[in-house]
Design a protein around this motif. Structure first.
Motif, PDB file in Angstrom:
ATOM      1  N   VAL A  44       0.974  -1.223  -0.469  1.00  9.60           N
ATOM      2  CA  VAL A  44      -0.014  -0.473  -0.694  1.00  9.60           C
ATOM      3  C   VAL A  44       0.875   1.303   0.205  1.00  9.60           C
ATOM      4  N   SER A  45       0.873   2.366  -1.012  1.00  7.36           N
ATOM      5  CA  SER A  45       0.935   3.475  -1.326  1.00  7.36           C
ATOM      6  C   SER A  45       0.367   4.608  -0.149  1.00  7.36           C
ATOM      7  N   VAL A  46       1.431   5.650   0.804  1.00  3.78           N
ATOM      8  CA  VAL A  46       0.220   7.116   1.008  1.00  3.78           C
ATOM      9  C   VAL A  46       0.204   7.147  -0.263  1.00  3.78           C
ATOM     10  N   LYS A  47       0.182   7.154  -1.533  1.00  2.00           N
ATOM     11  CA  LYS A  47       0.006   8.256  -2.113  1.00  2.00           C
ATOM     12  C   LYS A  47      -1.814   7.670  -2.936  1.00  2.00           C
ATOM     13  N   THR A  48      -1.516   6.594  -3.043  1.00  2.00           N
ATOM     14  CA  THR A  48      -2.682   5.344  -3.721  1.00  2.00           C
ATOM     15  C   THR A  48      -3.562   5.424  -1.922  1.00  2.00           C
ATOM     16  N   PRO A  49      -4.166   5.657  -1.130  1.00  2.00           N
ATOM     17  CA  PRO A  49      -4.315   4.415  -0.286  1.00  2.00           C
ATOM     18  C   PRO A  49      -5.643   3.599  -0.652  1.00  2.00           C
ATOM     19  N   HIS A  50      -6.522   4.048  -1.292  1.00  2.00           N
ATOM     20  CA  HIS A  50      -7.509   3.167  -1.944  1.00  2.00           C
ATOM     21  C   HIS A  50      -6.749   2.778  -2.921  1.00  2.00           C
ATOM     22  N   ILE A  51      -5.878   2.061  -2.962  1.00  2.00           N
ATOM     23  CA  ILE A  51      -5.375   0.940  -3.677  1.00  2.00           C
ATOM     24  C   ILE A  51      -4.565  -0.146  -3.029  1.00  2.00           C
ATOM     25  N   LEU A  52      -4.698  -1.075  -3.304  1.00  2.00           N
ATOM     26  CA  LEU A  52      -3.486  -2.240  -2.415  1.00  2.00           C
ATOM     27  C   LEU A  52      -3.691  -2.904  -3.466  1.00  2.00           C
ATOM     28  N   LEU A  53      -1.902  -3.535  -4.096  1.00  2.00           N
ATOM     29  CA  LEU A  53      -1.648  -4.468  -4.350  1.00  2.00           C
ATOM     30  C   LEU A  53      -1.306  -5.894  -3.365  1.00  2.00           C
ATOM     31  N   LEU A  54      -2.217  -7.304  -3.964  1.00  2.00           N
ATOM     32  CA  LEU A  54      -2.195  -8.317  -3.382  1.00  2.00           C
ATOM     33  C   LEU A  54      -1.357  -8.967  -4.801  1.00  2.00           C
ATOM     34  N   SER A  55      -0.012  -9.606  -3.894  1.00  2.00           N
ATOM     35  CA  SER A  55       1.027 -10.975  -5.070  1.00  2.00           C
ATOM     36  C   SER A  55       0.685 -12.036  -4.211  1.00  2.00           C
ATOM     37  N   VAL A  56       0.432 -12.901  -5.617  1.00  2.00           N
ATOM     38  CA  VAL A  56       0.781 -14.115  -4.306  1.00  2.00           C
ATOM     39  C   VAL A  56       1.841 -15.118  -5.403  1.00  2.00           C
ATOM     40  N   SER A  57       2.355 -15.887  -4.627  1.00  2.00           N
ATOM     41  CA  SER A  57       3.026 -16.936  -5.226  1.00  2.00           C
ATOM     42  C   SER A  57       3.268 -18.174  -4.958  1.00  2.00           C
ATOM     43  N   LEU A  58       2.533 -19.216  -6.065  1.00  2.00           N
ATOM     44  CA  LEU A  58       1.507 -20.499  -5.674  1.00  2.00           C
ATOM     45  C   LEU A  58       3.520 -21.243  -6.225  1.00  2.00           C
ATOM     46  N   PRO A  59       2.965 -23.052  -5.415  1.00  2.00           N
ATOM     47  CA  PRO A  59       3.677 -23.826  -5.583  1.00  2.00           C
ATOM     48  C   PRO A  59       4.676 -23.868  -6.893  1.00  2.00           C
ATOM     49  N   SER A  60       5.972 -24.804  -6.930  1.00  2.00           N
ATOM     50  CA  SER A  60       6.128 -24.649  -8.479  1.00  2.00           C
ATOM     51  C   SER A  60       5.188 -26.077  -8.919  1.00  2.00           C
ATOM     52  N   PRO A  61       4.907 -26.060 -10.330  1.00  2.00           N
ATOM     53  CA  PRO A  61       4.556 -26.999 -10.356  1.00  2.00           C
ATOM     54  C   PRO A  61       4.915 -28.475 -11.203  1.00  2.00           C
ATOM     55  N   PRO A  62       4.752 -29.235 -11.057  1.00  2.00           N
ATOM     56  CA  PRO A  62       5.565 -30.812 -11.707  1.00  2.00           C
ATOM     57  C   PRO A  62       5.193 -31.366 -12.569  1.00  2.00           C
TER      58      PRO A  62
END
Length: 319
Positions: A44-62
């Motif tokens: 979350v940035s102070v400049k854009t408090p209404h925006i949230l960046l959500l990142s997800v890292s998943l298990p490595s696929p076989p």
């Protein structure tokens, strides 16, 4: 037995806190890892408090798992259907992650119930993304059909470099889990636990539950699968899912339970080990207390004997 919740409690707490403090700009960048090696990052940035960046890292696929562009097959469509205009998928995602979404809190519904339900759905992003291909197959099962273009044997990732397998048919879907554990003690507990699940399924109270079988060797349905994918030191668990198990609201719960089955077993294995360790410690403590009491009694007896043995007897001599 305790069932795991689909929402990430920490992520839900962050989302709720951010929504309640939109007027207060903050600088936020935090990461954490949850079971089965799913890693989250919130910014979350102070400049854009209404925006949230959500990142997800998943298990490595076989090899052979249903992954397209770094995500499970159907994940993009599932995200759009679940989150609508609130979430925008960034391409490319943040370095080291499979998915990055830009969440705009100003687009949330003004209705409190609807808004809270969507926040809980966002906190269940693991289920939405990893469970996407499984959901597609089970949705077709509910209508007694097979998803077009699906192979007779489907491999889905659920742990780093590990898969479970589906055999989709119009009237049922067979789900096979190779169960692997690194620790020998975990393997023993898990094997016993899985056999107990099979026994419990035979009771009349669970007649409507999916049929369950356990075998120390790969079932015939997995013939032709590479040998490295069939190394399971805790055996193989087979569930048969019928249309009634994915009817209506049951679909979400079935998708979550299947996609986190290994984590569910691991959780109860660790709980069982903790319970046994606690019982063992209590038993040792009770034995030590008994020995201390016996030692005290023995010391008292020895002290009495010593006092009696050292007494001086005087006898007057009369002449």
């Amino acid at each position: 037995m305790i069932l795991l919740q689909s929402q990430s409690k920490y992520l839900l707490q962050l989302l709720t806190s951010r929504l309640q403090n939109l007027d207060n700009g903050v600088e936020l960048d935090c990461q954490w890892i949850e079971f089965d090696d799913v890693r989250f990052n919130v910014q979350v940035s102070v400049k854009t408090p209404h925006i949230l960046l959500l990142s997800v890292s998943l298990p490595s696929p076989p090899p052979g798992a249903m992954f397209v562009g770094g995500l499970p097959s159907g994940a993009i469509e599932a995200i759009k259907a679940a989150y609508g205009t609130v979430a925008h998928i960034l391409d490319p995602p943040k370095d080291g992650f499979n998915l990055t979404m830009k969440l705009n809190f100003t687009k949330l519904s003004p209705d409190e119930v609807t808004r809270q339900a969507l926040l809980e759905k966002i906190a269940s992003v693991r289920e939405v993304v990893l469970g996407a291909p499984l959901r597609v197959i089970l949705k077709h099962l509910a209508s007694r059909s097979v998803a077009p273009g699906v192979d007779p044997l489907v491999s889905l990732v659920h742990r780093p470099n590990e898969s479970f397998f589906l055999i989709p048919q119009a009237d049922k879907v067979t789900v096979i889990f190779p169960m692997r554990f690194k620790d020998s003690t975990d393997t023993l507990f898990a094997t016993s636990f899985l056999q107990e699940i099979v026994e419990a399924r035979r009771s009349t109270a669970l007649n409507s539950a999916p049929s369950c079988q356990w075998s120390p060797t790969p079932p015939q349905e997995l013939q032709g699968v590479p040998e490295e994918a069939l190394t399971a030191n805790a055996g193989f668990v087979v569930f048969v899912i019928l249309p009634r198990h994915v009817d209506g609201k049951k679909l979400d719960r079935t998708v979550w339970n299947l996609s986190t089955f290994h984590a569910y077993v691991s959780y109860h294995v660790k709980c069982s080990e903790g319970f046994m360790h606690t019982r063992m410690r209590r038993r040792v403590e009770s034995l030590i207390e008994a020995l201390d009491r016996a030692k005290s009694d023995q010391e008292k007896t020895q002290e009495k004997t010593k006092n009696v043995g050292t007494k001086t007897s005087f006898q007057r001599l009369v002449s």
